[in-house]
Write an enzyme that holds these catalytic residues in place. Structure first.
Site, mmCIF file in Angstrom:
data_model
loop_
_atom_site.group_PDB
_atom_site.id
_atom_site.type_symbol
_atom_site.label_atom_id
_atom_site.label_comp_id
_atom_site.label_asym_id
_atom_site.label_seq_id
_atom_site.Cartn_x
_atom_site.Cartn_y
_atom_site.Cartn_z
ATOM 1 N N ASP A 178 0.803 -1.220 0.000
ATOM 2 C CA ASP A 178 0.000 0.000 0.000
ATOM 3 C C ASP A 178 0.840 1.276 0.000
ATOM 4 O O ASP A 178 0.372 2.358 0.403
ATOM 5 C CB ASP A 178 -0.989 -0.012 1.170
ATOM 6 N N ASP A 185 -6.803 -4.569 -4.553
ATOM 7 C CA ASP A 185 -6.501 -3.201 -4.134
ATOM 8 C C ASP A 185 -5.219 -2.677 -4.792
ATOM 9 O O ASP A 185 -5.044 -1.479 -5.000
ATOM 10 C CB ASP A 185 -6.325 -3.117 -2.611
#
Ligand code: GLY
Length: 379
Positions: A90, A151
């Site tokens: 991330d 994601d």
């Protein structure tokens, strides 16, 4: 309507920055009551709060917001240099709306360097033996060593951008290989998506799909589908490969055709519905941005161009009218009824800082034509 919603969002972002200084909003557990906890920069979500500072600064030009965002950037630099809680992919979520934003908004060279260093860090998660970017944990991690998640499609724009800035093709090549792998294994034949897919980490042999935050392994987690809509549209923007555009379109159609009456999704498309079923307003805010991005790439005479722009606008109207905190000047979040990890009892019905960010990004796209911080404006 968009203008007053933006003004409310900017006022709340300014109030948060003034009150909480260098601390960042974190999501609470189910039993901890509603609202944000304000802590340090150690989760995957802090970039969104920085992005809200930049969006708000771009809207109103308040120098206080810029000062806060630049202070936060020092913290993002320290986090990268000291390698604090970065054993995950991330890095794009953290460093695009913070460092890339500062570069995009005002050509800040330190910010550009920081974003490029972050891209290098993300590159180290590439697993050539499997041909993917490992989502979570260290190399060789027993549970996560062979795992990708949908994601990540929002993390790889940082890599495409790094190639543009440096001329080094390695970032882009890896982003493309990861996007291809995601397209093949995370998107199902009926245009729904797996949250996650496992490969044998030693040779990359595919094992199977599953979920972490969805209802069950074969269900469709709405936020995952939204990450895919936006992420594949961005891979198209950077590469011009029409397969990504078509994948974004397919995922968007699946999403749009399953909207409930008020146009804001529940947390999973396959969860049984009753009056207690949680929504995920953040998934709808992400999907609205993704559909606006997607629509912008479709030909003028393609009926989907208007269709997806209209779905995005309907969604945003409902978020403003039914979910926003415009009725509460003291609220710290912008939209209610997001969900983080329902089965894990984490933030099942609360503000999600990424929901707030994408809500504001969608408003800024609609009102000001400002598209957030995932790519350079001149593209
Ligand atoms: N990227 C983690 C989530 O969407 O919850």
């Amino acid at each position: 309507m968009w203008k007053s919603a933006i003004e409310d969002a900017v006022a709340k972002t300014t109030a948060n920055g003034t009150k909480h200084g260098a601390r960042f909003p974190h999501i609470r557990g189910k039993t901890e009551g509603h609202g944000y906890d304000w802590r340090d920069n150690t989760d995957w979500i802090e970039g969104f709060y920085a992005g809200m500072m930049w969006l708000s600064y771009e809207y109103g030009g308040d120098p206080l917001l810029r000062d806060i965002a630049l202070e936060q950037m020092k913290d993002f630099r320290r986090r990268l240099d000291e390698d604090i809680a970065l054993d995950h992919h991330d890095i794009g979520f953290l460093y695009s709306p913070s460092a890339m934003a500062a570069w995009i908004v005002e050509g800040n060279e330190d910010a550009k360097r920081l974003a490029l260093d972050a891209a290098d860090k993300l590159l180290r998660r590439w697993r050539p033996e499997g041909g993917y970017i490992q989502a979570w944990g260290k190399r060789g991690d027993e549970k996560n060593g062979g795992r990708i998640i949908i994601d990540c499609l929002m993390n790889i724009p940082l890599l495409y951008w790094a190639t543009e800035q440096t001329g080094n093709p390695a970032y882009r090549e890896i982003a493309i290989q990861h996007a291809d792998k995601s397209r093949r294994y995370l998107v199902r034949g009926d245009d729904s998506s797996y949250h996650t897919f496992y490969f044998n980490p030693s040779d990359g042999v595919p094992i199977g799909g599953g979920t972490h935050q969805g209802f069950h392994d074969g269900s469709t987690w709405t936020r995952g589908q939204a990450w895919g809509i936006y992420g594949f549209a961005l891979s198209f923007r950077y590469t011009g490969d029409s397969q990504y555009l078509e994948t974004s379109r397919r995922l968007a159609r699946y999403f749009a055709e399953r909207l409930p009456e008020d146009d804001v999704v529940y947390w999973d498309f396959d969860v049984p519905m009753d009056e207690d079923t949680y929504r995920d307003s953040s998934a709808s805010a992400i999907a609205a941005c993704g559909m606006l991005e997607l629509a912008g790439h479709l030909q003028e005479d393609d009926p989907d161009r208007t269709y997806f722009a209209n779905v995005a606008e309907r969604t945003m109207r409902s978020l403003v009218k039914n979910y926003s905190t415009m009725d509460d000047a003291n609220a710290e979040g912008l939209i209610r009824h997001g969900s983080y990890y329902v089965r894990g009892d984490l933030g099942p019905d609360d503000y999600m800082i990424w929901g707030d960010y994408y809500y504001l990004e969608a408003l800024m796209r609609l009102e000001e034509g400002v598209p957030g911080y995932w790519y350079e404006r001149n593209k």
